[in-house]
Design a protein around this motif. Structure first.
Motif, PDB file in Angstrom:
ATOM      1  N   ASP A 148       0.852  -1.187   0.000  1.00 50.70           N
ATOM      2  CA  ASP A 148       0.000   0.000   0.000  1.00 50.70           C
ATOM      3  C   ASP A 148       0.888   1.238   0.000  1.00 50.70           C
ATOM      4  N   ILE A 149       0.721   2.096  -1.008  1.00 50.02           N
ATOM      5  CA  ILE A 149       1.521   3.326  -1.100  1.00 50.02           C
ATOM      6  C   ILE A 149       0.637   4.569  -1.068  1.00 50.02           C
ATOM      7  N   LYS A 150      -0.586   4.413  -0.577  1.00 53.07           N
ATOM      8  CA  LYS A 150      -1.532   5.519  -0.536  1.00 53.07           C
ATOM      9  C   LYS A 150      -0.978   6.711   0.249  1.00 53.07           C
ATOM     10  N   GLN A 151      -0.315   6.449   1.389  1.00 54.83           N
ATOM     11  CA  GLN A 151       0.217   7.552   2.194  1.00 54.83           C
ATOM     12  C   GLN A 151       1.322   8.296   1.456  1.00 54.83           C
ATOM     13  N   ARG A 152       2.130   7.578   0.693  1.00 55.67           N
ATOM     14  CA  ARG A 152       3.178   8.244  -0.095  1.00 55.67           C
ATOM     15  C   ARG A 152       2.557   9.121  -1.173  1.00 55.67           C
ATOM     16  N   LEU A 153       1.499   8.628  -1.829  1.00 61.67           N
ATOM     17  CA  LEU A 153       0.802   9.416  -2.842  1.00 61.67           C
ATOM     18  C   LEU A 153       0.222  10.673  -2.213  1.00 61.67           C
ATOM     19  N   GLN A 154      -0.416  10.507  -1.061  1.00 60.50           N
ATOM     20  CA  GLN A 154      -1.004  11.645  -0.369  1.00 60.50           C
ATOM     21  C   GLN A 154       0.074  12.672  -0.030  1.00 60.50           C
ATOM     22  N   LYS A 155       1.199  12.229   0.507  1.00 57.88           N
ATOM     23  CA  LYS A 155       2.283  13.136   0.885  1.00 57.88           C
ATOM     24  C   LYS A 155       2.803  13.891  -0.334  1.00 57.88           C
ATOM     25  N   CYS A 156       3.001  13.190  -1.437  1.00 57.74           N
ATOM     26  CA  CYS A 156       3.510  13.808  -2.665  1.00 57.74           C
ATOM     27  C   CYS A 156       2.543  14.869  -3.183  1.00 57.74           C
ATOM     28  N   LEU A 157       1.257  14.553  -3.194  1.00 64.65           N
ATOM     29  CA  LEU A 157       0.273  15.497  -3.695  1.00 64.65           C
ATOM     30  C   LEU A 157       0.128  16.696  -2.773  1.00 64.65           C
ATOM     31  N   VAL A 158       0.187  16.473  -1.476  1.00 62.71           N
ATOM     32  CA  VAL A 158       0.108  17.579  -0.521  1.00 62.71           C
ATOM     33  C   VAL A 158       1.309  18.502  -0.693  1.00 62.71           C
ATOM     34  N   GLU A 159       2.494  17.929  -0.910  1.00 62.91           N
ATOM     35  CA  GLU A 159       3.689  18.746  -1.136  1.00 62.91           C
ATOM     36  C   GLU A 159       3.527  19.614  -2.379  1.00 62.91           C
ATOM     37  N   LYS A 160       2.968  19.059  -3.443  1.00 68.43           N
ATOM     38  CA  LYS A 160       2.744  19.850  -4.661  1.00 68.43           C
ATOM     39  C   LYS A 160       1.798  21.005  -4.388  1.00 68.43           C
ATOM     40  N   ILE A 161       0.765  20.739  -3.617  1.00 71.34           N
ATOM     41  CA  ILE A 161      -0.215  21.782  -3.322  1.00 71.34           C
ATOM     42  C   ILE A 161       0.404  22.864  -2.440  1.00 71.34           C
ATOM     43  N   THR A 162       1.130  22.466  -1.392  1.00 67.71           N
ATOM     44  CA  THR A 162       1.699  23.449  -0.468  1.00 67.71           C
ATOM     45  C   THR A 162       2.819  24.253  -1.123  1.00 67.71           C
ATOM     46  N   GLN A 163       3.439  23.715  -2.150  1.00 68.98           N
ATOM     47  CA  GLN A 163       4.475  24.453  -2.878  1.00 68.98           C
ATOM     48  C   GLN A 163       3.870  25.315  -3.981  1.00 68.98           C
TER      49      GLN A 163
ATOM     50  N   LEU B 147      -7.966  12.597  -6.189  1.00 69.08           N
ATOM     51  CA  LEU B 147      -7.342  11.698  -5.224  1.00 69.08           C
ATOM     52  C   LEU B 147      -7.027  12.420  -3.920  1.00 69.08           C
ATOM     53  N   VAL B 148      -6.512  13.642  -4.019  1.00 71.15           N
ATOM     54  CA  VAL B 148      -6.206  14.410  -2.812  1.00 71.15           C
ATOM     55  C   VAL B 148      -7.476  14.641  -2.007  1.00 71.15           C
ATOM     56  N   SER B 149      -8.557  15.012  -2.694  1.00 71.20           N
ATOM     57  CA  SER B 149      -9.803  15.274  -1.972  1.00 71.20           C
ATOM     58  C   SER B 149     -10.331  14.011  -1.297  1.00 71.20           C
ATOM     59  N   MET B 150     -10.049  12.837  -1.876  1.00 75.32           N
ATOM     60  CA  MET B 150     -10.490  11.580  -1.268  1.00 75.32           C
ATOM     61  C   MET B 150      -9.592  11.178  -0.093  1.00 75.32           C
ATOM     62  N   LEU B 151      -8.343  11.537  -0.150  1.00 75.39           N
ATOM     63  CA  LEU B 151      -7.389  11.089   0.839  1.00 75.39           C
ATOM     64  C   LEU B 151      -7.271  12.007   2.050  1.00 75.39           C
ATOM     65  N   ILE B 152      -7.522  13.293   1.842  1.00 79.82           N
ATOM     66  CA  ILE B 152      -7.358  14.261   2.922  1.00 79.82           C
ATOM     67  C   ILE B 152      -8.719  14.548   3.545  1.00 79.82           C
ATOM     68  N   PRO B 153      -8.867  14.308   4.849  1.00 78.18           N
ATOM     69  CA  PRO B 153     -10.148  14.620   5.496  1.00 78.18           C
ATOM     70  C   PRO B 153     -10.431  16.118   5.410  1.00 78.18           C
ATOM     71  N   VAL B 154     -11.641  16.457   5.061  1.00 79.24           N
ATOM     72  CA  VAL B 154     -12.050  17.867   4.954  1.00 79.24           C
ATOM     73  C   VAL B 154     -12.349  18.386   6.349  1.00 79.24           C
ATOM     74  N   GLN B 155     -11.723  19.515   6.703  1.00 76.89           N
ATOM     75  CA  GLN B 155     -11.974  20.110   8.014  1.00 76.89           C
ATOM     76  C   GLN B 155     -12.679  21.445   7.797  1.00 76.89           C
ATOM     77  N   ILE B 156     -13.793  21.592   8.471  1.00 76.05           N
ATOM     78  CA  ILE B 156     -14.585  22.831   8.311  1.00 76.05           C
ATOM     79  C   ILE B 156     -14.438  23.681   9.540  1.00 76.05           C
TER      80      ILE B 156
END
Length: 192
Positions: A155-170, A183-192
């Protein structure tokens, strides 16, 4: 056990019996009549999967006939269910067993007696083999089957999430495809 609906068109030519148990392959038009009763069997089998499928993912394939639903019935009760699919590899066609479960948890023992029906279905569809992906213990229960290879997963889902989050934060948004955003929207819990 699940009571069999009177709305099903069970074809005696597509069945076989062992003692008091009959096994049937259902016509795709019968799937809506029995679907709610079969879901517990599918969910039970899919507990042991790696998250590739949920029971609701199987439904459209059963309704279209791409996958086939088999049931075992005893005294009017559904006691087991199996889903198969024909796979056309470049050099051969096979019938793959997708799920297999019974009300007692001993589905393979039950279905083993009905394998000639499944083999007949495979042969009538120009298939040369049966295939099943299962846990280690399955091989011991199928003495005339060959353990051709192991399917291993990572399972590499966490690595994918980390990579995509890094792209967004950069703020590197131009390098993110629409699919990656989904994929990012599915993997990252939405906080309101």
């Amino acid at each position: 056990m699940i009571k069999l609906s009177n709305n099903l068109n069970l074809d005696e030519n597509s069945s076989t019996n062992i003692g008091t148990i009959n096994a049937f392959i259902l016509d795709p038009s019968d799937i809506p009549c029995i679907w709610d009763n079969i879901v517990p069997f599918l969910d039970k089998a899919l507990q042991h999967a790696e998250g590739e499928l949920l029971s609701e993912d199987i439904l459209p394939h059963l309704e279209s006939g791409d996958m086939r639903l088999w049931i075992a019935v005893e005294k009017g009760d559904v006691i087991a269910a199996m889903v198969t699919e024909i796979i056309a590899y470049p050099r051969k066609r096979i019938v793959r067993i997708i799920t297999l479960a019974s009300d007692t948890g001993h589905g393979m023992k039950l279905w083993y007696d009905f394998l000639p029906l499944v083999e007949g279905y495979a042969l009538s569809n120009s298939c040369t083999a049966l295939e099943a992906w299962g846990r280690k213990g399955l091989v011991r229960r199928l003495p005339d089957w060959k353990n051709s290879y192991q399917v291993i997963t990572k399972d590499i889902k966490q690595r994918l999430q980390k990579c995509l989050v890094e792209k967004i934060t950069q703020k590197n948004m131009h390098n993110i495809s629409p699919m990656q955003l989904i994929l990012v929207s599915m993997l990252i819990p939405v906080q309101i």
